[in-house]
Design an enzyme around this catalytic site. Structure first.
Site, short mmCIF file in Angstrom:
data_model
loop_
_atom_site.label_atom_id
_atom_site.label_comp_id
_atom_site.label_asym_id
_atom_site.label_seq_id
_atom_site.Cartn_x
_atom_site.Cartn_y
_atom_site.Cartn_z
N GLY A 8 0.99 -1.41 0.05
CA GLY A 8 -0.01 -0.05 -0.03
C GLY A 8 0.95 1.15 0.03
N GLY A 11 -0.47 4.82 -0.97
CA GLY A 11 -1.57 5.63 -0.25
C GLY A 11 -1.34 6.58 0.69
N ILE A 35 -0.77 -1.86 -5.96
CA ILE A 35 -1.69 -2.53 -6.80
C ILE A 35 -1.92 -1.95 -8.29
CG2 ILE A 35 -2.97 -3.76 -5.08
CD1 ILE A 35 -4.99 -1.37 -5.50
N ASP A 54 -0.47 -7.49 -4.50
CA ASP A 54 -1.63 -7.00 -4.03
C ASP A 54 -1.84 -7.90 -2.74
OD1 ASP A 54 -4.42 -7.36 -3.63
OD2 ASP A 54 -4.99 -7.33 -5.91
N TYR A 143 -15.08 -1.30 9.50
CA TYR A 143 -13.86 -0.71 9.73
C TYR A 143 -13.28 -1.13 11.04
CZ TYR A 143 -9.74 2.52 9.57
OH TYR A 143 -8.48 3.19 9.66
N LYS A 147 -10.44 -3.68 12.34
CA LYS A 147 -9.13 -3.29 13.10
C LYS A 147 -9.33 -4.25 14.28
CE LYS A 147 -7.48 -0.52 10.32
NZ LYS A 147 -6.33 -0.92 9.57
#
Ligand code: AKB
Length: 318
Positions: A8, A11, A35, A54, A143, A147
């Site tokens: 990632g 991001g 990705i 990915d 979310y 987590k």
């Protein structure tokens, strides 16, 4: 830590953390995992290796780890809170399926793993002010569910298989580099962009809604310091409360107005984001992080505001 894979890397956190890791460990391989459709560009592409990784593809993670002799994985792949509410299956696939892939590769190939958790791992029945390190975690969002599950899974891999998993619960992160997308705390970034562009800001979060926030340089430092911490001193692993400031929209607005007197804001509350924010703590207690690995933030609201305004003015003048 010398050879690091950042999953990632393009991001909000990854784009800055990858660069900071490259400056911190100049002789290591700091691999920017990305990705398709979110390939690294510019300095991120040119300053070190990059590879398609990915998180939903365990083979790609293993290939990158073998190719670059990786010892530490930063797993930053996730959907933020508001988007995850609209795409719960994808949020689970990335947040938990992806974490499971990462942990399995780490177990087999002996890597340490950092996976951020969030203030969103708490729900409405946790103490709102001074939320303790160890308390009830019953989030109402997908979310948050990913987590908390991620924290438990990471602790399980540490206890059962000896994988060196560590984590912090990030507050809303504020930066002038890469904008966030689909979070509940995004307003605290967007407000600075509006102020510098000379636009009137429509705030999607209501007055008196307090949430923990942090300036990105402190967050990046936390992500590196926790992985460098002496394991003997760690009582906790996944995940540490960290905090630096807590404010509501009115407080950040007044702070910006101190430096941009003509700036105007009104409210257009987004019911989805407001419901999420109402279920989260006002302010975390980060005593354990301070005691166990010396966590200490450097930026308060005033220092962050001066820096954000200065950096955004430079960015828009280009
Ligand atoms: C979000 O708002 O979803 C994130 C977070 C606090 O984890 N910024």
């Amino acid at each position: 830590m010398k050879n690091v894979l950042v999953i990632g890397s393009t991001g909000q956190i990854g784009s800055e953390l990858t660069m900071k890791l490259r400056h911190t460990y100049p002789s290591g391989n700091i691999v920017a995992g990305y990705i398709k459709g979110a390939e690294p560009k510019g300095e991120l592409l040119e300053s070190g290796p990059s590879m398609e990784v990915d998180i939903t593809n365990a083979q790609q993670i293993a290939d990158a780890v073998k190719k670059y002799d990786i010892d530490t994985i930063y797993n930053l792949a996730a959907l933020l809170s508001a988007v995850a509410e609209n795409k719960p299956l994808l949020a689970w696939k990335i947040g938990i399926g992806g974490l499971m892939n990462t942990l399995e590769v780490a177990r087999e190939l002996k890597c340490a793993v950092f996976t951020p958790s969030s203030i969103g791992s708490f729900g409405p029945n946790a103490p709102k002010d001074g939320t303790p390190q160890d308390t009830i975690q019953q989030p109402r969002t997908m979310y948050g569910v990913t987590k908390v599950s991620g924290e438990l899974l990471s602790n399980y891999y540490a206890l059962k298989f000896g994988v060196d998993t560590r984590s912090v619960r990030f507050p809303g992160l504020i930066s002038y580099v890469t904008p966030p997308g689909g979070g509940t705390t995004d307003y605290a970034v967007d407000i600075y962009y509006a102020a510098v562009r000379g636009e009137r800001f429509k705030c999607p979060i209501a007055k008196d809604t307090f949430m923990d926030m942090m300036y990105m340089p402190d967050a990046l430092r936390a992500a590196i310091e926790i992985m460098e911490a002496d394991p003997e001193k760690l009582v906790h692993r996944n995940s540490f409360n960290i905090a630096s400031m807590s404010f509501d929209p009115e407080i950040i607005y007044q702070k910006i107005k101190q430096y941009v007197p003509e700036f105007e804001m009104d409210y257009e509350v987004d019911p989805l984001r407001q419901a999420i924010a109402d279920s989260w703590p006002n302010r975390l207690d980060d005593t354990c992080a301070r005691l166990e690995w010396g966590w200490k933030p450097e930026y308060d609201l005033d220092a962050m505001t001066r820096d954000m305004l200065e950096k955004l003015r430079i960015k828009f003048a280009k």
